[in-house]
Write a protein that holds these residues in place. Sequence first.
Motif, PDB file in Angstrom:
ATOM      1  N   ARG A  51       0.803  -1.223   0.000  1.00  0.00           N
ATOM      2  CA  ARG A  51       0.000   0.000   0.000  1.00  0.00           C
ATOM      3  C   ARG A  51       0.836   1.274   0.000  1.00  0.00           C
ATOM      4  NH1 ARG A  51      -5.178  -1.555   0.872  1.00  0.00           N
ATOM      5  NH2 ARG A  51      -5.491  -3.593   1.860  1.00  0.00           N
ATOM      6  N   ILE A  52       2.155   1.120   0.116  1.00  0.00           N
ATOM      7  CA  ILE A  52       3.004   2.307   0.162  1.00  0.00           C
ATOM      8  C   ILE A  52       4.084   2.235  -0.907  1.00  0.00           C
ATOM      9  CG2 ILE A  52       2.582   2.856   2.593  1.00  0.00           C
ATOM     10  CD1 ILE A  52       5.839   1.277   1.951  1.00  0.00           C
ATOM     11  N   ARG A  53       4.619   3.388  -1.228  1.00  0.00           N
ATOM     12  CA  ARG A  53       5.731   3.493  -2.168  1.00  0.00           C
ATOM     13  C   ARG A  53       6.570   4.695  -1.753  1.00  0.00           C
ATOM     14  NH1 ARG A  53       3.823   7.640  -5.379  1.00  0.00           N
ATOM     15  NH2 ARG A  53       1.551   7.781  -5.520  1.00  0.00           N
ATOM     16  N   TYR A  54       7.814   4.709  -2.213  1.00  0.00           N
ATOM     17  CA  TYR A  54       8.719   5.801  -1.867  1.00  0.00           C
ATOM     18  C   TYR A  54       9.140   6.545  -3.127  1.00  0.00           C
ATOM     19  CZ  TYR A  54       8.961   3.241   2.501  1.00  0.00           C
ATOM     20  OH  TYR A  54       8.626   2.593   3.664  1.00  0.00           O
ATOM     21  N   GLN A  55       9.259   7.839  -3.009  1.00  0.00           N
ATOM     22  CA  GLN A  55       9.698   8.656  -4.124  1.00  0.00           C
ATOM     23  C   GLN A  55      11.169   9.014  -3.954  1.00  0.00           C
ATOM     24  OE1 GLN A  55       6.899  11.934  -4.244  1.00  0.00           O
ATOM     25  NE2 GLN A  55       5.305  10.671  -5.151  1.00  0.00           N
ATOM     26  N   ASN A  56      11.781   9.470  -5.034  1.00  0.00           N
ATOM     27  CA  ASN A  56      13.213   9.767  -5.005  1.00  0.00           C
ATOM     28  C   ASN A  56      13.583  10.847  -3.994  1.00  0.00           C
ATOM     29  OD1 ASN A  56      13.688   7.853  -6.952  1.00  0.00           O
ATOM     30  ND2 ASN A  56      13.735   9.304  -8.654  1.00  0.00           N
ATOM     31  N   ASN A  57      12.633  11.720  -3.685  1.00  0.00           N
ATOM     32  CA  ASN A  57      12.911  12.784  -2.707  1.00  0.00           C
ATOM     33  C   ASN A  57      12.698  12.330  -1.266  1.00  0.00           C
ATOM     34  OD1 ASN A  57      10.138  12.619  -2.529  1.00  0.00           O
ATOM     35  ND2 ASN A  57       9.750  14.783  -2.941  1.00  0.00           N
ATOM     36  N   GLY A  58      12.382  11.035  -1.080  1.00  0.00           N
ATOM     37  CA  GLY A  58      12.224  10.491   0.258  1.00  0.00           C
ATOM     38  C   GLY A  58      10.802  10.478   0.778  1.00  0.00           C
ATOM     39  N   GLU A  59       9.860  10.982   0.008  1.00  0.00           N
ATOM     40  CA  GLU A  59       8.475  10.967   0.462  1.00  0.00           C
ATOM     41  C   GLU A  59       7.929   9.541   0.469  1.00  0.00           C
ATOM     42  OE1 GLU A  59       5.933  13.554  -1.731  1.00  0.00           O
ATOM     43  OE2 GLU A  59       6.781  15.373  -0.851  1.00  0.00           O
ATOM     44  N   ILE A  60       7.049   9.268   1.425  1.00  0.00           N
ATOM     45  CA  ILE A  60       6.306   8.013   1.442  1.00  0.00           C
ATOM     46  C   ILE A  60       4.887   8.331   0.978  1.00  0.00           C
ATOM     47  CG2 ILE A  60       5.798   8.316   3.914  1.00  0.00           C
ATOM     48  CD1 ILE A  60       5.627   5.257   4.118  1.00  0.00           C
ATOM     49  N   ARG A  61       4.382   7.543   0.030  1.00  0.00           N
ATOM     50  CA  ARG A  61       3.086   7.818  -0.574  1.00  0.00           C
ATOM     51  C   ARG A  61       2.282   6.538  -0.713  1.00  0.00           C
ATOM     52  NH1 ARG A  61       1.661  12.490   0.706  1.00  0.00           N
ATOM     53  NH2 ARG A  61       3.210  14.098   0.232  1.00  0.00           N
ATOM     54  N   SER A  62       0.985   6.700  -0.946  1.00  0.00           N
ATOM     55  CA  SER A  62       0.095   5.568  -1.200  1.00  0.00           C
ATOM     56  C   SER A  62      -0.834   5.928  -2.352  1.00  0.00           C
ATOM     57  CB  SER A  62      -0.738   5.248   0.050  1.00  0.00           C
ATOM     58  OG  SER A  62      -1.685   4.233  -0.221  1.00  0.00           O
ATOM     59  N   ASP A  63      -1.216   4.922  -3.124  1.00  0.00           N
ATOM     60  CA  ASP A  63      -2.169   5.149  -4.206  1.00  0.00           C
ATOM     61  C   ASP A  63      -3.601   5.231  -3.685  1.00  0.00           C
ATOM     62  OD1 ASP A  63      -0.198   5.208  -6.172  1.00  0.00           O
ATOM     63  OD2 ASP A  63      -0.236   3.026  -6.406  1.00  0.00           O
ATOM     64  N   ASP A  64      -3.787   4.879  -2.419  1.00  0.00           N
ATOM     65  CA  ASP A  64      -5.089   5.012  -1.768  1.00  0.00           C
ATOM     66  C   ASP A  64      -5.202   6.443  -1.248  1.00  0.00           C
ATOM     67  OD1 ASP A  64      -7.007   5.158   0.405  1.00  0.00           O
ATOM     68  OD2 ASP A  64      -7.096   2.975   0.360  1.00  0.00           O
ATOM     69  N   PRO A  65      -6.100   7.266  -1.785  1.00  0.00           N
ATOM     70  CA  PRO A  65      -6.157   8.678  -1.405  1.00  0.00           C
ATOM     71  C   PRO A  65      -6.321   8.918   0.094  1.00  0.00           C
ATOM     72  CG  PRO A  65      -7.500   8.288  -3.347  1.00  0.00           C
ATOM     73  CD  PRO A  65      -7.090   6.934  -2.833  1.00  0.00           C
ATOM     74  N   GLN A  66      -7.163   8.134   0.757  1.00  0.00           N
ATOM     75  CA  GLN A  66      -7.367   8.343   2.191  1.00  0.00           C
ATOM     76  C   GLN A  66      -6.102   8.018   2.978  1.00  0.00           C
ATOM     77  OE1 GLN A  66     -10.857   6.527   3.993  1.00  0.00           O
ATOM     78  NE2 GLN A  66      -9.967   6.672   6.049  1.00  0.00           N
ATOM     79  N   PHE A  67      -5.494   6.872   2.670  1.00  0.00           N
ATOM     80  CA  PHE A  67      -4.281   6.487   3.398  1.00  0.00           C
ATOM     81  C   PHE A  67      -3.141   7.442   3.080  1.00  0.00           C
ATOM     82  CE2 PHE A  67      -0.717   3.322   4.204  1.00  0.00           C
ATOM     83  CZ  PHE A  67      -0.808   3.446   5.587  1.00  0.00           C
ATOM     84  N   ASP A  68      -3.059   7.903   1.841  1.00  0.00           N
ATOM     85  CA  ASP A  68      -2.029   8.858   1.451  1.00  0.00           C
ATOM     86  C   ASP A  68      -2.147  10.124   2.295  1.00  0.00           C
ATOM     87  OD1 ASP A  68       0.130   9.565  -0.527  1.00  0.00           O
ATOM     88  OD2 ASP A  68      -1.249  11.213  -0.903  1.00  0.00           O
ATOM     89  N   SER A  69      -3.376  10.573   2.497  1.00  0.00           N
ATOM     90  CA  SER A  69      -3.605  11.747   3.336  1.00  0.00           C
ATOM     91  C   SER A  69      -3.215  11.465   4.782  1.00  0.00           C
ATOM     92  CB  SER A  69      -5.080  12.164   3.266  1.00  0.00           C
ATOM     93  OG  SER A  69      -5.344  13.232   4.143  1.00  0.00           O
ATOM     94  N   GLU A  70      -3.522  10.262   5.280  1.00  0.00           N
ATOM     95  CA  GLU A  70      -3.199   9.914   6.661  1.00  0.00           C
ATOM     96  C   GLU A  70      -1.697   9.861   6.911  1.00  0.00           C
ATOM     97  OE1 GLU A  70      -7.186   7.242   7.667  1.00  0.00           O
ATOM     98  OE2 GLU A  70      -5.267   6.255   7.327  1.00  0.00           O
ATOM     99  N   LEU A  71      -0.929   9.465   5.900  1.00  0.00           N
ATOM    100  CA  LEU A  71       0.529   9.438   6.055  1.00  0.00           C
ATOM    101  C   LEU A  71       1.059  10.822   6.413  1.00  0.00           C
ATOM    102  CD1 LEU A  71       1.493   7.176   3.014  1.00  0.00           C
ATOM    103  CD2 LEU A  71       1.506   6.516   5.431  1.00  0.00           C
ATOM    104  N   ASP A  72       0.393  11.853   5.868  1.00  0.00           N
ATOM    105  CA  ASP A  72       0.778  13.235   6.154  1.00  0.00           C
ATOM    106  C   ASP A  72       0.118  13.768   7.424  1.00  0.00           C
ATOM    107  OD1 ASP A  72       2.502  13.763   3.991  1.00  0.00           O
ATOM    108  OD2 ASP A  72       0.809  14.118   2.657  1.00  0.00           O
ATOM    109  N   THR A  73      -1.209  13.684   7.457  1.00  0.00           N
ATOM    110  CA  THR A  73      -1.951  14.390   8.497  1.00  0.00           C
ATOM    111  C   THR A  73      -2.028  13.639   9.822  1.00  0.00           C
ATOM    112  OG1 THR A  73      -4.063  13.471   7.710  1.00  0.00           O
ATOM    113  CG2 THR A  73      -3.346  15.566   6.758  1.00  0.00           C
ATOM    114  N   VAL A  74      -2.120  12.318   9.777  1.00  0.00           N
ATOM    115  CA  VAL A  74      -2.234  11.530  11.002  1.00  0.00           C
ATOM    116  C   VAL A  74      -0.857  11.163  11.544  1.00  0.00           C
ATOM    117  CG1 VAL A  74      -3.125   9.397  12.036  1.00  0.00           C
ATOM    118  CG2 VAL A  74      -4.502  10.641  10.346  1.00  0.00           C
ATOM    119  N   LEU A  75       0.054  10.738  10.661  1.00  0.00           N
ATOM    120  CA  LEU A  75       1.371  10.261  11.100  1.00  0.00           C
ATOM    121  C   LEU A  75       2.504  11.265  10.907  1.00  0.00           C
ATOM    122  CD1 LEU A  75       1.263   6.555   9.867  1.00  0.00           C
ATOM    123  CD2 LEU A  75       0.864   7.419  12.184  1.00  0.00           C
ATOM    124  N   GLY A  76       2.307  12.255  10.050  1.00  0.00           N
ATOM    125  CA  GLY A  76       3.366  13.238   9.821  1.00  0.00           C
ATOM    126  C   GLY A  76       4.634  12.650   9.244  1.00  0.00           C
TER     127      GLY A  76
END
Length: 206
Positions: free
Chosen positions: A122-147
């Motif tokens: 459910r997760i992937r990493y970008q070259n700049n070090g960001e962690i992302r998800s293709d699931d819009p809700q979980f992608d938002s939670e990676l930022d807003t819930v977990l920072g």
Amino acid sequence: MRAITKGNEPACLTQHRVTAHSSYQNYAGKDALRVALVAEQRGLCCYCMSRIVVDRQKMKIEHWQSQSDPATQHLQLTFSNLLGACKGGEGGRPDQQHCDTRKGNQSLMWNPATPAHAIEARIRYQNNGEIRSDDPQFDSELDTVLGLNISILKNSRKSALEAVLKWWQIAKPNKAQLKAKVAKYDNGVGELEPFSPVAVWYLKRK
């Protein structure tokens, strides 16, 4: 973030759970619980993958489903709901807090310790070090819930990725060497290097 394989829960947790009026607050075996969590997570925070150690001053025991929510309070002593987390910038600026410190009592879609949740898919990493998800809700939670995309964590993941890219360019590994490198992380024992699951994620895609 990496999948966590839960081991055997501490006997003191099993015993406490079946006693009358048991709760997380009156559970006296938290030191044994920390030992179990750090061991099964191979020394890495359940969310950001920074180092955690068996010390109440240097790690937190995280409830994936909040112990404060009446709907999930019954899981406060369930081992599969308990994770080891870093201090996550506790006491610092709110915008620099992460992991359990930032999450607090908020909900999180997926549990890294639940096999059916397949967290690594459910997760992937970008070259700049960001962690992302293709699931819009979980992608938002990676930022807003977990920072998890604050600069210090992004830079740490970027460094881990750059290190494995350098190894790749120098070693020019064949398929057998690549499998051996991945197995060191997936099947080994003992502590992992902080943020090393980022490198494993990359190598598996090779």
